[in-house]
Design a protein around this motif. Structure first.
Motif, PDB file in Angstrom:
ATOM      1  N   LEU A   8      37.959  33.526  45.414  1.00  0.00           N
ATOM      2  CA  LEU A   8      37.651  32.679  44.152  1.00  0.00           C
ATOM      3  C   LEU A   8      37.599  31.120  45.083  1.00  0.00           C
ATOM      4  N   LYS A   9      38.095  30.713  46.082  1.00  0.00           N
ATOM      5  CA  LYS A   9      37.915  29.406  46.607  1.00  0.00           C
ATOM      6  C   LYS A   9      36.559  29.626  47.317  1.00  0.00           C
ATOM      7  N   LEU A  10      36.106  30.774  47.855  1.00  0.00           N
ATOM      8  CA  LEU A  10      34.750  30.940  48.297  1.00  0.00           C
ATOM      9  C   LEU A  10      33.694  30.559  47.318  1.00  0.00           C
ATOM     10  N   ASP A  11      33.948  31.174  46.283  1.00  0.00           N
ATOM     11  CA  ASP A  11      33.007  31.039  45.189  1.00  0.00           C
ATOM     12  C   ASP A  11      32.860  29.424  44.605  1.00  0.00           C
TER      13      ASP A  11
ATOM     14  N   LYS B  49      31.652  25.742  35.592  1.00  0.00           N
ATOM     15  CA  LYS B  49      32.934  26.310  35.120  1.00  0.00           C
ATOM     16  C   LYS B  49      32.800  27.619  34.205  1.00  0.00           C
ATOM     17  N   ASN B  50      31.580  27.839  33.700  1.00  0.00           N
ATOM     18  CA  ASN B  50      31.360  29.113  33.063  1.00  0.00           C
ATOM     19  C   ASN B  50      30.639  30.149  34.053  1.00  0.00           C
ATOM     20  N   ALA B  51      30.249  29.693  35.049  1.00  0.00           N
ATOM     21  CA  ALA B  51      29.888  30.474  36.118  1.00  0.00           C
ATOM     22  C   ALA B  51      30.869  31.184  36.946  1.00  0.00           C
ATOM     23  N   LEU B  52      31.993  30.097  37.151  1.00  0.00           N
ATOM     24  CA  LEU B  52      32.986  30.565  38.197  1.00  0.00           C
ATOM     25  C   LEU B  52      33.880  31.620  37.348  1.00  0.00           C
ATOM     26  N   CYS B  53      34.146  31.468  35.794  1.00  0.00           N
ATOM     27  CA  CYS B  53      34.989  32.515  34.949  1.00  0.00           C
ATOM     28  C   CYS B  53      34.156  33.721  34.984  1.00  0.00           C
ATOM     29  N   GLN B  54      32.777  33.603  35.202  1.00  0.00           N
ATOM     30  CA  GLN B  54      32.068  34.925  35.244  1.00  0.00           C
ATOM     31  C   GLN B  54      32.098  35.604  36.240  1.00  0.00           C
ATOM     32  N   LYS B  55      32.565  34.786  37.431  1.00  0.00           N
ATOM     33  CA  LYS B  55      32.537  35.539  38.712  1.00  0.00           C
ATOM     34  C   LYS B  55      34.126  36.241  38.690  1.00  0.00           C
ATOM     35  N   ILE B  56      34.941  35.598  38.025  1.00  0.00           N
ATOM     36  CA  ILE B  56      36.382  35.893  37.985  1.00  0.00           C
ATOM     37  C   ILE B  56      36.362  37.533  37.237  1.00  0.00           C
ATOM     38  N   ASP B  57      35.556  37.387  36.037  1.00  0.00           N
ATOM     39  CA  ASP B  57      35.416  38.665  35.238  1.00  0.00           C
ATOM     40  C   ASP B  57      34.612  39.661  36.095  1.00  0.00           C
TER      41      ASP B  57
END
Length: 453
Positions: free
Chosen positions: A207-210, A224-232
């Motif tokens: 997550l920190k790398l993203d 923020k939406n892009a980060l949440c999508q990467k988490i999913d």
């Protein structure tokens, strides 16, 4: 006769000092012109003059007492306490009161050799800007309401999604730089509730790398939406889909008529057994369990509700059934580069017993549980399971509330949560990238096309 003697007394000091009378008429020397002995003599005269101006009589004890006097009195007390601790007896040869109190304190601290184990404790007072979702998750971790490597990792990433959506970048800052700083106290709060697992560490590192790789030109909400999508995507690819692949691969190892033994409860092993039964394979399961958490009861309820023939027994009885077992399926908390498997305490005993009777031991584990560290035992790093176990005595002559085991002055409860299974006791490890022997676990990052996880 009196006058000459008086003049002699007055002139004697000047002569004894070896200074001529003209020196009194000379201007005083500066500090640079003085020698080291002259400066020391001047300091002594100043101290003597200062002491003479002080009023005589006893000084009141309190704030007016000189600090150096308190320091001068401290060493005797320290020496006395040290002698009490060292000798353990007073002048009369009997144990002193301080020695008795220190003995009680030592017994209250518990077994010092296990003091580095992570203790189950509620998180302390929040320090910094802690999101309510993190505070709630910390309480669930400390009370073991959320247990298991996969469940803890998914819950952590889900909570971080809420933190990211509620985050607002301060002025004169960028999201890619400041968000990592904002997440640091959130992570610290979770670690204070329960030590971080390998799965959580790998997920947070990704997550920190993203975050650091986010485009600074994107609007804040889009970033923020892009980060949440990467988490999913991480949850879907590395946990859910990986579990489905493991379910299919491990299911091929189960044959009709097999007697499968499993220990405690692993969500991956549970899915493998349920999937194999739904595919029409006929087998039976032996669920081995142990105190204090008795996690196998939850697995037993799931399997028996589906109609799978099950046998439930505790860990000390495994020797009675191991000769009838066809294959052993266990889960893992983490995989280490030397091929060792870090899992629930008791797994190593099950694997060693199976090896002794030539029963294959298959570990079902996702690759995101891989750790590049080398671990040789379960003593250097471990946790303590929550206490409060019920010790039943038959026939039941007491109420259930009185059977709860708790710490007492002469009782110390020690429940290590994990143990380490050596690679020599493991036949194979089933991952989403294939079936890997323990000697090749260090090649997992290369199988995923990356140098690190």
């Amino acid at each position: 006769m009196t006058a000459p003697s008086t003049s002699t007394i007055e002139t004697t000091p000047a002569q004894s000092n070896g200074r001529p009378s003209q020196a009194q008429n000379q201007p005083p020397k500066s500090q640079k012109q003085m020698t080291k002995a002259e400066r020391r003599e001047q300091q002594e005269r100043q101290r003597a003059a200062k002491a003479a101006t002080k009023p005589a009589g006893p000084q009141p004890s309190g704030s007016n007492q000189k600090p150096n006097q308190a320091k001068k009195g401290a060493p005797p007390a320290t020496a006395t306490s040290a002698s009490v601790k060292k000798g353990g007896k007073g002048q009369d040869g009997k144990p002193t009161k301080e020695m008795k109190e220190s003995t009680i304190d030592d017994s209250a601290r518990g077994l010092r050799i296990f003091s580095h184990f992570g203790l189950p404790k509620p998180p302390g007072p929040t320090k910094g800007d802690i999101h309510p979702a993190i505070v709630r998750l910390g309480l669930q971790f400390s009370e073991f309401k959320i247990a298991g490597a996969n469940a803890r990792c998914i819950a952590t990433l889900t909570a971080f999604k809420t933190v990211i959506q509620d985050y607002v970048t301060p002025p004169n800052n960028t999201l890619s730089r400041h968000l990592v700083t904002h997440l640091s106290p959130q992570i610290t709060h979770l670690v204070s509730a329960r030590p971080m697992s390998v799965t959580m560490g790998n997920a947070i590192r990704q997550l920190k790398l993203d975050i650091s790789g986010s485009d600074i030109d994107l609007p804040e909400q889009d970033a923020k939406n892009a980060l949440c999508q990467k988490i999913d995507d991480y949850i879907s690819e590395r946990i859910i889909i990986a579990g489905q692949v493991i379910q299919e691969t491990a299911g091929t190892k189960i044959k009709d008529g097999d007697i499968i033994l499993t220990y405690a409860r692993s969500s991956v092993v549970e899915n493998v057994l349920v999937g194999a039964w739904e595919d029409g394979k006929q087998f039976s399961v032996i669920v081995v369990d142990s105190r204090p958490m008795l996690e196998g009861k939850k697995l037993l309820s799931v399997l028996s509700s589906m109609g799978i023939p099950c046998t439930y027994l505790l860990l000390p009885s495994i020797g009675s059934v191991i000769t009838e077992v066809s294959i052993v399926l266990v889960g893992a908390h983490s995989l280490h580069s030397n091929g060792a498997v870090y899992s629930r305490a008791g797994t190593a005993l099950v694997a060693m017993m199976a090896k002794r009777h030539s029963v294959p031991v298959v570990v079902c584990c996702e690759t995101y549980k891989f750790s590049e560290t080398v671990q040789l035992d379960s003593f250097t790093k471990n946790e303590l399971a929550p206490s409060g176990d019920l010790f039943n005595s038959f026939p039941l002559t007491r109420s259930k509330d009185t059977l709860t085991l708790s710490k007492q002055p002469n009782l110390e409860i020690l429940n290590p949560l994990y143990d380490l299974t050596p690679p020599s006791s493991i036949t194979a490890v089933v991952t989403e990238v294939g079936v890997i022997p323990p000697s090749s676990i260090s090649s997992i990052p290369l199988a995923l096309g990356r140098t690190t996880l």
